[in-house]
Motif scaffolding. Structure first.
Motif, mmCIF file in Angstrom:
data_model
loop_
_atom_site.group_PDB
_atom_site.id
_atom_site.type_symbol
_atom_site.label_atom_id
_atom_site.label_comp_id
_atom_site.label_asym_id
_atom_site.label_seq_id
_atom_site.Cartn_x
_atom_site.Cartn_y
_atom_site.Cartn_z
ATOM 1 N N UNK A 79 3.588 3.469 -2.904
ATOM 2 C CA UNK A 79 2.489 2.974 -3.736
ATOM 3 C C UNK A 79 1.234 2.746 -2.909
ATOM 4 N N UNK A 80 1.396 2.220 -1.705
ATOM 5 C CA UNK A 80 0.249 1.962 -0.840
ATOM 6 C C UNK A 80 -0.468 3.253 -0.469
ATOM 7 N N UNK A 81 0.288 4.278 -0.084
ATOM 8 C CA UNK A 81 -0.328 5.528 0.363
ATOM 9 C C UNK A 81 -0.837 6.375 -0.809
ATOM 10 N N UNK A 82 -0.429 6.082 -2.012
ATOM 11 C CA UNK A 82 -0.973 6.806 -3.157
ATOM 12 C C UNK A 82 -2.241 6.143 -3.692
ATOM 13 N N UNK A 89 -2.962 3.163 6.511
ATOM 14 C CA UNK A 89 -2.515 3.061 7.903
ATOM 15 C C UNK A 89 -2.975 1.744 8.522
ATOM 16 N N UNK A 90 -4.215 1.372 8.283
ATOM 17 C CA UNK A 90 -4.741 0.139 8.853
ATOM 18 C C UNK A 90 -4.040 -1.084 8.258
ATOM 19 N N UNK A 95 -1.097 -5.448 9.056
ATOM 20 C CA UNK A 95 -0.142 -6.317 8.376
ATOM 21 C C UNK A 95 0.989 -6.729 9.289
ATOM 22 N N UNK A 96 1.489 -5.787 10.080
ATOM 23 C CA UNK A 96 2.556 -6.100 11.033
ATOM 24 C C UNK A 96 2.062 -7.095 12.083
ATOM 25 N N UNK A 122 2.951 -6.117 1.923
ATOM 26 C CA UNK A 122 2.654 -5.067 0.951
ATOM 27 C C UNK A 122 2.605 -5.617 -0.464
ATOM 28 N N UNK A 123 3.568 -6.466 -0.816
ATOM 29 C CA UNK A 123 3.569 -7.058 -2.153
ATOM 30 C C UNK A 123 2.304 -7.872 -2.379
ATOM 31 N N UNK A 124 1.952 -8.684 -1.398
ATOM 32 C CA UNK A 124 0.776 -9.543 -1.525
ATOM 33 C C UNK A 124 -0.508 -8.720 -1.608
ATOM 34 N N UNK A 125 -0.651 -7.731 -0.746
ATOM 35 C CA UNK A 125 -1.875 -6.929 -0.754
ATOM 36 C C UNK A 125 -2.019 -6.149 -2.058
#
Length: 265
Positions: A79-82, A89-90, A95-96, A122-125
């Motif tokens: 979902x993030x990359x779409x 990538x950033x 995030x890590x 990822x969920x939060x963003x």
């Protein structure tokens, strides 16, 4: 930014699949050669524990722990990359680092391992960024994330489950929320197809809208005014009271163009 911002690329499938396979590869190395990577996790407020900020998302205690993190990572990274391909990538890297650093600051004196902190990032963003853009596709994505992973919010509180790192979950939630403000809000412009979608549209000049009254009732258009044309005045010089009679005669074979007899040869 128009709707063609959302494009399916190889990274939508490739990056999540590679990331998850790499987690399984690290776990295979650990059980195959007897390594103990737990000591490479985050040990809060120690210098040696800073290495876990980078390494901890790739370390898992058992196969159940790894499996529970693999499925959400596949879904959320795809979902993030779409939907956020330019920033993906950033967001993944920051995030890590950000969630790991917060865990290092607030965590209990124990080794914190696992990719669950990244899942909370990822969920939060995705959730908060979708609400900020107010774009219907991203808002729908935010609601989908809530439906799928909304129950995860309980695991950011202490004493819910002493065996999990609630500090890592909370750090991931905070990190994802902070990242939504570090990236500029994407502007989405709808492609204008109709005249009434223009901002300077005037209904009073629309031929179709003129067929409706103030109450929205259909009315016939007003009848056009009949304009009498002024008759042209004819010069008296071209007028006559006498009848003119024209006689039409057929051409004769033995006459020339001047209506004269042709001489015989």
């Amino acid at each position: 930014m128009e709707e063609n911002h959302f494009k399916f690329t190889n990274s939508v499938v490739g990056v999540p699949l590679f990331f998850v396979l790499f987690l399984w590869f690290v776990y295979w190395l650990e059980i195959r050669f007897g390594f103990d990577f737990d000591e490479n996790g985050i040990l809060p407020r120690t210098f040696s524990g800073l290495q876990g900020v980078i390494f901890s998302p790739f370390i898992h205690s058992n196969i159940e722990h790894l499996y529970n993190n693999s499925i959400p990572l596949l879904v959320l990274l795809a979902a993030l990359f779409f939907f956020y391909r330019k920033e993906a990538i950033e967001i993944l890297l920051y995030g890590i680092l950000l969630s790991g650093s917060l865990t290092w600051l607030i965590g209990r004196e124990n080794y914190h391992i696992g990719a669950s902190g990244l899942i909370y990032v990822l969920v939060s963003f995705i959730f908060f960024k979708g609400l900020q853009t107010q774009y219907y596709r991203l808002v729908a994505l935010s609601l989908t994330v809530v439906v799928l992973y909304g129950g995860m919010v309980w695991y950011v509180f202490p004493k819910v489950d002493e065996t999990i790192s609630w500090e890592g979950h909370l750090s991931g939630l905070i990190a994802g929320f902070v990242l939504t403000f570090l990236y500029k809000k994407t502007e989405f412009k709808k492609v204008i197809k109709y005249d009434w979608e223009h901002p300077n549209y005037d209904p009073s000049e629309d031929k179709f809208m003129q067929r409706f009254d103030e109450n929205g009732n259909f009315v016939n258009p007003p009848k056009p005014e009949i304009i009498e044309e002024n008759q042209l005045e004819i010069n008296p010089f071209f007028q006559s009271n006498s009848n003119v009679v024209y006689n039409f005669m057929k051409n004769k074979e033995n006459t020339n163009e001047k209506n004269e007899s042709k001489p015989e040869s």
